[in-house]
Design a protein around this motif. Structure first.
Motif, mmCIF file in Angstrom:
data_model
loop_
_atom_site.group_PDB
_atom_site.id
_atom_site.type_symbol
_atom_site.label_atom_id
_atom_site.label_comp_id
_atom_site.label_asym_id
_atom_site.label_seq_id
_atom_site.Cartn_x
_atom_site.Cartn_y
_atom_site.Cartn_z
ATOM 1 N N VAL A 51 -11.276 16.092 8.873
ATOM 2 C CA VAL A 51 -11.983 15.603 7.688
ATOM 3 C C VAL A 51 -13.137 14.700 8.082
ATOM 4 N N GLY A 52 -12.930 13.878 9.093
ATOM 5 C CA GLY A 52 -13.967 12.945 9.540
ATOM 6 C C GLY A 52 -13.347 11.719 10.156
ATOM 7 N N LYS A 53 -13.423 10.622 9.457
ATOM 8 C CA LYS A 53 -12.849 9.383 9.961
ATOM 9 C C LYS A 53 -12.524 8.480 8.775
ATOM 10 N N THR A 54 -11.744 7.450 9.036
ATOM 11 C CA THR A 54 -11.450 6.479 7.995
ATOM 12 C C THR A 54 -12.693 5.612 7.762
ATOM 13 N N PRO A 55 -12.828 5.054 6.530
ATOM 14 C CA PRO A 55 -11.916 5.204 5.396
ATOM 15 C C PRO A 55 -11.965 6.611 4.808
ATOM 16 N N LEU A 56 -10.890 6.986 4.101
ATOM 17 C CA LEU A 56 -10.829 8.272 3.429
ATOM 18 C C LEU A 56 -9.986 8.156 2.163
ATOM 19 N N ILE A 57 -10.120 9.151 1.322
ATOM 20 C CA ILE A 57 -9.413 9.176 0.048
ATOM 21 C C ILE A 57 -8.158 10.033 0.200
ATOM 22 N N MET A 58 -7.051 9.535 -0.323
ATOM 23 C CA MET A 58 -5.817 10.323 -0.350
ATOM 24 C C MET A 58 -5.395 10.430 -1.806
ATOM 25 N N LYS A 59 -5.156 11.655 -2.262
ATOM 26 C CA LYS A 59 -4.848 11.840 -3.685
ATOM 27 C C LYS A 59 -3.760 12.874 -3.895
ATOM 28 N N LEU A 60 -2.964 12.649 -4.939
ATOM 29 C CA LEU A 60 -1.950 13.608 -5.331
ATOM 30 C C LEU A 60 -2.608 14.836 -5.943
ATOM 31 N N LEU A 61 -2.051 16.002 -5.668
ATOM 32 C CA LEU A 61 -2.588 17.236 -6.236
ATOM 33 C C LEU A 61 -2.549 17.210 -7.754
ATOM 34 N N ASN A 110 -4.946 8.224 -11.300
ATOM 35 C CA ASN A 110 -3.584 7.955 -10.859
ATOM 36 C C ASN A 110 -3.280 8.776 -9.609
ATOM 37 N N GLY A 111 -2.498 8.200 -8.693
ATOM 38 C CA GLY A 111 -2.148 8.922 -7.479
ATOM 39 C C GLY A 111 -3.301 9.069 -6.518
ATOM 40 N N MET A 112 -4.231 8.116 -6.533
ATOM 41 C CA MET A 112 -5.376 8.154 -5.627
ATOM 42 C C MET A 112 -5.465 6.828 -4.877
ATOM 43 N N VAL A 113 -5.591 6.913 -3.550
ATOM 44 C CA VAL A 113 -5.585 5.711 -2.709
ATOM 45 C C VAL A 113 -6.734 5.779 -1.718
ATOM 46 N N LEU A 114 -7.362 4.636 -1.476
ATOM 47 C CA LEU A 114 -8.374 4.527 -0.420
ATOM 48 C C LEU A 114 -7.698 3.980 0.827
ATOM 49 N N ALA A 115 -7.626 4.801 1.862
ATOM 50 C CA ALA A 115 -7.026 4.378 3.133
ATOM 51 C C ALA A 115 -8.134 3.924 4.071
ATOM 52 N N GLU A 116 -8.137 2.637 4.403
ATOM 53 C CA GLU A 116 -9.225 2.068 5.216
ATOM 54 C C GLU A 116 -9.035 2.296 6.706
ATOM 55 N N THR A 117 -7.784 2.474 7.145
ATOM 56 C CA THR A 117 -7.491 2.650 8.569
ATOM 57 C C THR A 117 -6.528 3.817 8.772
ATOM 58 N N MET A 118 -6.395 4.227 10.041
ATOM 59 C CA MET A 118 -5.459 5.294 10.360
ATOM 60 C C MET A 118 -4.032 4.888 10.019
ATOM 61 N N LYS A 119 -3.663 3.662 10.306
ATOM 62 C CA LYS A 119 -2.315 3.181 10.015
ATOM 63 C C LYS A 119 -2.051 3.206 8.507
ATOM 64 N N ALA A 120 -3.046 2.815 7.729
ATOM 65 C CA ALA A 120 -2.896 2.844 6.282
ATOM 66 C C ALA A 120 -2.717 4.281 5.790
ATOM 67 N N ALA A 121 -3.485 5.208 6.373
ATOM 68 C CA ALA A 121 -3.371 6.614 5.996
ATOM 69 C C ALA A 121 -1.984 7.153 6.304
ATOM 70 N N GLU A 122 -1.446 6.794 7.456
ATOM 71 C CA GLU A 122 -0.102 7.234 7.828
ATOM 72 C C GLU A 122 0.934 6.687 6.851
ATOM 73 N N SER A 123 0.785 5.412 6.484
ATOM 74 C CA SER A 123 1.736 4.781 5.563
ATOM 75 C C SER A 123 1.695 5.449 4.198
ATOM 76 N N ALA A 130 -16.247 -3.859 -10.069
ATOM 77 C CA ALA A 130 -16.232 -4.469 -8.736
ATOM 78 C C ALA A 130 -14.826 -4.438 -8.157
ATOM 79 N N GLY A 131 -14.728 -4.022 -6.900
ATOM 80 C CA GLY A 131 -13.450 -3.987 -6.216
ATOM 81 C C GLY A 131 -12.637 -2.732 -6.460
ATOM 82 N N GLU A 132 -13.163 -1.803 -7.238
ATOM 83 C CA GLU A 132 -12.457 -0.560 -7.563
ATOM 84 C C GLU A 132 -13.283 0.626 -7.074
ATOM 85 N N PHE A 133 -12.615 1.608 -6.444
ATOM 86 C CA PHE A 133 -13.337 2.780 -5.938
ATOM 87 C C PHE A 133 -13.198 3.985 -6.862
ATOM 88 N N ARG A 134 -12.325 3.882 -7.878
ATOM 89 C CA ARG A 134 -12.110 4.991 -8.812
ATOM 90 C C ARG A 134 -12.992 4.788 -10.036
#
Length: 291
Positions: free
Chosen positions: A133-143, A149-162, A207-211
């Motif tokens: 896909v590329g690199k962090t940060p990235l968006i993770m979302k439920l199908l 709802n069900g959408m998260v911004l993962a700033e790091t690889m560890k966050a993405a794994e979690s 401010a502070g929201e990516f959605r």
């Protein structure tokens, strides 16, 4: 004309606007709660019933199927199709647009650009998915997520794994998607009716929201689309098999990117903001298409 609107509630803004727009033009409009419909299937006769009465043929059927009722709602839409009724958005198109992965696969096959997207089942594959896909940060979302709802911004690889581990604990399917930094928290909603864009607006997250969902407090702005953006919105609607859609776009450094197509776009925000008569455009499309 005899037009059926499949909606849970006549008093919802979008349903009410469509009802009024149709009656104003002299049509007979029936608002039908599709969850109260039932189907009797047999060799010699298959019919749809509502409040104990068989539904007659309509000149047009306009589905307004809620995301949480896609399965049952589209089964009713499908029966209207099989009974020979003219249906504005067909059941297969509604299902395809509701499935984020399926819709992206269909759009990509036809050359529509979008944020690079990954899909995987196992957490052990997350590193490779992110690399593709590329690199962090990235968006993770439920199908199946809606309205942010069900959408998260993962700033790091560890966050993405979690995040992926957490989603898989509840057996949820997720997409991993490229984060478009230059358009963070900003997207464009275009309403397409037939072969034209009838209204468009920009949504900007607080401010502070990516959605950039209005339900999450996003500010809206009336904008004009570029010719390329209009073409992409119209083509995406056609590719998904829809006649009426809300197409969400991002303005990136490499051009417009499609996020998704909505088969039952809300009319309230965009009509009140832009002054466009979207409901009237939909009724006009029905008049011209059902002849």
């Amino acid at each position: 004309m005899n037009i059926a609107i499949l909606s849970r509630n006549k008093n919802l803004y979008s349903t009410n606007r469509l009802f009024n727009a149709g009656t104003k033009r002299g049509h007979t409009i029936h608002v039908i709660d599709y969850l109260r419909c039932y189907i009797n299937i047999g060799k010699n006769k298959t019919a749809i019933y509502y409040n104990g009465k068989e539904l007659d043929n309509y000149d047009a059927v306009l589905p307004r199927i809620g995301a949480s009722q896609t399965s049952y709602g589209t089964s009713i839409v499908r029966q209207f199709e099989m009974s020979g009724n003219f249906v504005i958005n067909k059941s297969d198109a509604i299902i395809a647009s509701r499935d984020k992965l399926r819709s992206l696969q269909i759009l990509a096959k036809h050359g529509i650009d979008m944020p690079i997207t990954g899909y995987a089942s196992q957490t052990m594959d997350i590193h490779d998915v992110i690399e593709k896909v590329g690199k962090t940060p990235l968006i993770m979302k439920l199908l199946q997520g809606t309205q942010g709802n069900g959408m998260v911004l993962a700033e790091t690889m560890k966050a993405a794994e979690s995040v992926m581990n957490a989603f898989k604990q509840v057996d949820a399917d997720i997409l991993v998607q490229e984060f478009i930094k230059e358009s963070a928290g900003i997207d464009v909603r275009a309403i397409v009716v037939g072969n034209k864009v009838v209204a468009a607006m920009q949504r900007v997250a607080p401010a502070g929201e990516f959605r950039s969902n209005v339900h999450r407090g996003a500010a809206t702005k009336h904008i004009s689309l570029t010719q390329k953006e209009e073409e992409i919105a119209i083509n995406s609607t056609k590719i998904l098999g829809l006649s009426v859609a809300g197409v969400d776009l991002m303005r990136s450094n490499r051009g417009p990117l499609v996020l998704e197509g909505n088969s039952s776009p809300g009319l309230q925000g965009i009509e009140l903001l832009t002054g466009a008569d979207v409901a009237g455009e939909i009724i006009s499309f029905i008049e011209s298409s059902s002849k």
